[in-house]
Design a protein around this motif. Structure first.
Motif, PDB file in Angstrom:
ATOM      1  N   ARG A  25      32.806  50.065  40.725  1.00 35.90           N
ATOM      2  CA  ARG A  25      33.391  51.373  40.437  1.00 35.90           C
ATOM      3  C   ARG A  25      34.907  51.261  40.298  1.00 35.90           C
ATOM      4  N   ASP A  26      35.523  50.458  41.162  1.00 33.07           N
ATOM      5  CA  ASP A  26      36.971  50.242  41.052  1.00 33.07           C
ATOM      6  C   ASP A  26      37.323  49.597  39.713  1.00 33.07           C
ATOM      7  N   ALA A  27      36.507  48.652  39.275  1.00 33.83           N
ATOM      8  CA  ALA A  27      36.763  47.980  38.004  1.00 33.83           C
ATOM      9  C   ALA A  27      36.696  48.953  36.834  1.00 33.83           C
ATOM     10  N   LEU A  28      35.715  49.827  36.868  1.00 35.00           N
ATOM     11  CA  LEU A  28      35.517  50.755  35.750  1.00 35.00           C
ATOM     12  C   LEU A  28      36.647  51.769  35.622  1.00 35.00           C
ATOM     13  N   VAL A  29      37.331  52.065  36.713  1.00 31.77           N
ATOM     14  CA  VAL A  29      38.426  53.030  36.636  1.00 31.77           C
ATOM     15  C   VAL A  29      39.794  52.353  36.553  1.00 31.77           C
ATOM     16  N   ALA A  30      39.840  51.032  36.580  1.00 30.46           N
ATOM     17  CA  ALA A  30      41.109  50.343  36.371  1.00 30.46           C
ATOM     18  C   ALA A  30      41.610  50.714  34.974  1.00 30.46           C
ATOM     19  N   PRO A  31      42.841  51.224  34.835  1.00 25.94           N
ATOM     20  CA  PRO A  31      43.293  51.783  33.550  1.00 25.94           C
ATOM     21  C   PRO A  31      43.088  50.873  32.347  1.00 25.94           C
ATOM     22  N   LEU A  32      43.455  49.605  32.469  1.00 31.67           N
ATOM     23  CA  LEU A  32      43.350  48.711  31.324  1.00 31.67           C
ATOM     24  C   LEU A  32      41.895  48.436  30.956  1.00 31.67           C
ATOM     25  N   GLY A  48      48.335  39.075  59.413  1.00 32.71           N
ATOM     26  CA  GLY A  48      49.091  39.010  58.174  1.00 32.71           C
ATOM     27  C   GLY A  48      49.286  40.380  57.561  1.00 32.71           C
ATOM     28  N   ALA A  49      49.296  40.429  56.230  1.00 33.93           N
ATOM     29  CA  ALA A  49      49.627  41.666  55.537  1.00 33.93           C
ATOM     30  C   ALA A  49      48.543  42.722  55.675  1.00 33.93           C
ATOM     31  N   ALA A  50      47.274  42.288  55.582  1.00 29.37           N
ATOM     32  CA  ALA A  50      46.139  43.220  55.637  1.00 29.37           C
ATOM     33  C   ALA A  50      46.349  44.336  54.625  1.00 29.37           C
ATOM     34  N   ASP A  51      46.404  45.579  55.101  1.00 27.34           N
ATOM     35  CA  ASP A  51      46.568  46.712  54.193  1.00 27.34           C
ATOM     36  C   ASP A  51      48.033  47.054  53.941  1.00 27.34           C
ATOM     37  N   ARG A  52      48.931  46.296  54.503  1.00 29.00           N
ATOM     38  CA  ARG A  52      50.351  46.577  54.304  1.00 29.00           C
ATOM     39  C   ARG A  52      50.856  45.864  53.064  1.00 29.00           C
ATOM     40  N   PRO A  53      51.767  46.472  52.313  1.00 30.02           N
ATOM     41  CA  PRO A  53      52.342  45.780  51.161  1.00 30.02           C
ATOM     42  C   PRO A  53      53.273  44.656  51.604  1.00 30.02           C
ATOM     43  N   VAL A  54      53.443  43.694  50.742  1.00 25.59           N
ATOM     44  CA  VAL A  54      54.291  42.531  51.024  1.00 25.59           C
ATOM     45  C   VAL A  54      55.564  42.636  50.194  1.00 25.59           C
ATOM     46  N   PRO A  55      56.734  42.467  50.804  1.00 22.44           N
ATOM     47  CA  PRO A  55      57.976  42.486  50.031  1.00 22.44           C
ATOM     48  C   PRO A  55      57.988  41.373  48.981  1.00 22.44           C
ATOM     49  N   LEU A  56      58.450  41.710  47.798  1.00 19.14           N
ATOM     50  CA  LEU A  56      58.486  40.734  46.710  1.00 19.14           C
ATOM     51  C   LEU A  56      59.309  39.498  47.073  1.00 19.14           C
ATOM     52  N   ILE A 114      45.214  46.404  35.482  1.00 22.50           N
ATOM     53  CA  ILE A 114      43.850  45.865  35.533  1.00 22.50           C
ATOM     54  C   ILE A 114      43.234  46.080  36.910  1.00 22.50           C
ATOM     55  N   GLY A 115      44.002  46.669  37.825  1.00 29.32           N
ATOM     56  CA  GLY A 115      43.467  46.984  39.149  1.00 29.32           C
ATOM     57  C   GLY A 115      43.606  45.876  40.165  1.00 29.32           C
ATOM     58  N   LEU A 116      44.386  44.838  39.848  1.00 26.72           N
ATOM     59  CA  LEU A 116      44.524  43.704  40.765  1.00 26.72           C
ATOM     60  C   LEU A 116      45.407  44.038  41.957  1.00 26.72           C
ATOM     61  N   VAL A 117      46.492  44.767  41.709  1.00 30.44           N
ATOM     62  CA  VAL A 117      47.475  45.038  42.759  1.00 30.44           C
ATOM     63  C   VAL A 117      47.931  46.489  42.709  1.00 30.44           C
ATOM     64  N   GLU A 118      48.465  46.934  43.830  1.00 31.74           N
ATOM     65  CA  GLU A 118      49.284  48.136  43.868  1.00 31.74           C
ATOM     66  C   GLU A 118      50.718  47.647  43.979  1.00 31.74           C
ATOM     67  N   PHE A 119      51.606  48.149  43.107  1.00 34.52           N
ATOM     68  CA  PHE A 119      52.925  47.545  43.007  1.00 34.52           C
ATOM     69  C   PHE A 119      54.014  48.605  42.944  1.00 34.52           C
ATOM     70  N   ARG A 120      55.029  48.380  43.751  1.00 37.18           N
ATOM     71  CA  ARG A 120      56.255  49.175  43.668  1.00 37.18           C
ATOM     72  C   ARG A 120      57.338  48.267  43.100  1.00 37.18           C
ATOM     73  N   PRO A 121      57.792  48.517  41.865  1.00 40.36           N
ATOM     74  CA  PRO A 121      58.741  47.604  41.214  1.00 40.36           C
ATOM     75  C   PRO A 121      60.092  47.565  41.916  1.00 40.36           C
ATOM     76  N   VAL A 122      60.885  46.585  41.543  1.00 38.41           N
ATOM     77  CA  VAL A 122      62.255  46.487  42.025  1.00 38.41           C
ATOM     78  C   VAL A 122      63.019  47.720  41.547  1.00 38.41           C
ATOM     79  N   ARG A 175      50.712  44.806  46.963  1.00 44.35           N
ATOM     80  CA  ARG A 175      49.534  44.684  47.824  1.00 44.35           C
ATOM     81  C   ARG A 175      48.326  44.420  46.951  1.00 44.35           C
ATOM     82  N   LEU A 176      47.503  43.456  47.337  1.00 41.85           N
ATOM     83  CA  LEU A 176      46.241  43.236  46.645  1.00 41.85           C
ATOM     84  C   LEU A 176      45.294  44.394  46.937  1.00 41.85           C
ATOM     85  N   THR A 177      44.666  44.926  45.914  1.00 40.26           N
ATOM     86  CA  THR A 177      43.637  45.940  46.112  1.00 40.26           C
ATOM     87  C   THR A 177      42.350  45.264  46.577  1.00 40.26           C
ATOM     88  N   PRO A 178      41.361  46.020  47.066  1.00 38.07           N
ATOM     89  CA  PRO A 178      40.063  45.402  47.362  1.00 38.07           C
ATOM     90  C   PRO A 178      39.486  44.669  46.160  1.00 38.07           C
TER      91      PRO A 178
END
Length: 506
Positions: free
Chosen positions: A22-29, A200-208, A249-257, A295-298
């Motif tokens: 379901r996550d794959a099907l709703v990934a925008p790309l 480790g990071a788990a559900d927390r985002p990782v600084p670039l 493509i749904g791989l990551v959640e990202f907050r840009p620089v 952060r990597l998505t599921p």
């Protein structure tokens, strides 16, 4: 994809295939690729390579509901089409070169441009009628395309680097395709490791900057040099661009620089700021977040794990051992973090009759090999939540030299009556086995000296007798007690006992 420093990774907890699909099907790309595949038909014109011709792009933009006034929309449509073609969602027939116009792709003898055709591919039906695994296979193919694109540098630089013969001058471009792909794979492997490692990071985002530094700064380097800091800054900017491409493509959640940060600071200031960005625990710091967070998505965890396994990296997932024997379970979870081991054990027990499962676990826990103590520790962990149904199987090993102590502890913790007292030899053997297991599981932790003191405090003359225990880890455990026991006199006695234990073994 490589994870050379971690040939066996900690186990990951994955969502179910249905949830991931379901996550794959709703990934925008991916969703755009599916929409274009359904739109493809006799009137869809493609060129050499199967790409949409320029005149077709405005209609594709409209089909996708993108802003026709946005200059980037045509690029989004073109990328979605490429994903659709590469995954088999669309079948294309490329235009043929005419002998009369050799070297002019798509041109006929009359000078008119020839077009290829497109149609929905057979795999498109899998989107609605396939199993979740079919959808995930399509998504993984789409991910391969996106990762390949993300490893390509800015196209303006690529065009400038074309030499007179139409070949790419990689030396002038200072870009190596294999090196760039390996770099991105390495970054994603490190992000995966940060996510699945306990603490480790788990559900927390990782600084670039953390990811950039993990690829650039040598492990044995103390204070990074200015040159290394500049490399971290360059890598961070490269990752900022790549994660922007990977998010749709749904791989990551990202907050840009932060773009204001880029405008305010020069490269040296960015490098210095990145070096101070800290680790994953600092994610609430606004200054840190300005340097980018990822952060990597599921779905991303699933995708990176699949790629690493294809590359030969052992990347276990919780639940994989549910249909294995108790011997395979205990051998595997011996090296899992405690929480993951508990989750795996619970899933293993869930599909079995408890009395038989307990008997199988106890049998698998035996052994005088190096891994025996840790197997018994995990077995004890597995038995902890078991109820009265387990009692007959536990009582059956009361006289077992290796399991009798474990059995008595389990029964005593439940207040069971008529549990026979252990003889001194069993007490000493269990003490050695317990400490050996803790050393194997966690190393020399801060809590271990207290455990040593607790286990030895109630036995007068403990070290005068324990060195005789027929346990393969006796000398090893006594040496550790000689280093770690909080009582100096006891530590000295432990060192003497370790020497005796070493001397009596052939």
């Amino acid at each position: 994809m490589s994870a050379e420093s971690h040939p066996t990774l900690p186990p990951v907890r994955l969502h179910s295939d249905a949830e991931l699909a379901r996550d794959a099907l709703v990934a925008p790309l991916f969703a755009r690729a599916v929409r274009l595949a359904r739109w493809a038909g006799p009137g869809t014109h493609v060129g050499i390579g199967g790409e949409l011709v320029a005149d077709q792009l405005p209609e594709a933009v409209t089909v996708l509901g993108l802003d026709t006034a946005d200059a980037d929309s045509a690029g989004y449509a073109s990328q979605a089409w490429r994903v659709a073609v590469d995954t088999g969602l669309v079948d294309v027939t490329e235009p043929e070169e005419d002998a009369g116009q050799a070297g002019v792709p798509g041109a006929g003898q009359d000078g008119e441009e020839r077009f290829g055709t497109a149609a929905p591919g057979e795999d498109l039906a899998l989107v609605t009628r396939g199993a979740p695994g079919d959808v995930l296979d399509l998504w993984l193919a789409a991910l391969d395309t996106v990762l390949a694109d993300a490893a390509v540098p800015d196209l303006d630089g690529l065009v400038d680097a074309l030499d007179a013969g139409g070949e790419v001058d990689f030396d002038r471009l200072d870009w190596n395709p294999g090196r760039e792909a390996d770099f991105l794979d390495g970054v994603l492997a490190n992000l995966y490791l940060l996510t699945v490692t306990e603490g480790g990071a788990a559900d927390r985002p990782v600084p670039l900057p953390v990811l950039a530094a993990s690829m650039v700064v040598p492990h044995d380097m103390g204070e990074p040099t200015d040159a290394v800091l500049e490399q971290v800054s360059d890598a961070m900017m490269r990752l900022d661009d790549q994660f922007r491409q990977l998010e749709p493509i749904g791989l990551v959640e990202f907050r840009p620089v932060d773009e204001e940060l880029m405008a305010e600071a020069d490269d040296a200031e960015i490098a210095a700021g990145a070096a101070q960005a800290g680790g994953p625990a600092a994610v609430d710091d606004e200054d840190v977040s300005r340097y980018g967070m990822v952060r990597l998505t599921p779905l991303g965890l699933y995708g990176i794990r699949a790629r690493m396994m294809e590359a030969g990296v052992e990347a276990p997932a919780v639940g994989e051992l549910a249909d294995k024997g108790a011997d395979a379970l205990l051998d595997a979870v011996s090296f899992y973090p405690e929480d993951a081991a508990q989750a795996e054990i619970e899933q293993w027990l869930a599909g079995r009759e408890l009395p038989a499962a307990v008997a199988e676990l106890l049998a698998a826990a035996r052994g005088d090999d190096e891994g025996g103590p840790l197997r018994r520790l995990r077995c004890q962990q597995a038995l902890a939540p078991a109820g009265p149904e387990a009692e007959p199987a536990v009582r059956a090993v009361l006289d077992d030299a290796e399991l009798g102590g474990l059995a008595r502890v389990w029964l005593a913790e439940r207040g069971v009556a008529d549990v026979p007292a252990p003889d001194p030899e069993m007490v000493f053997w269990l003490t050695v086995d317990t400490i050996a297991a803790q050393l194997a599981a966690d190393g020399e932790t801060e809590e271990l000296p207290l455990l040593m003191e607790t286990l030895t405090a109630h036995h007068a003359g403990f070290f005068e007798q324990v060195w005789r225990v027929e346990h393969p880890a006796t000398a090893y455990v006594l040496e550790a007690m000689g280093r770690l026991h909080p009582d100096k006199k006891a530590a000295k006695e432990a060192r003497k006992a370790a020497f005796k234990a070493r001397s009596r073994r052939p």
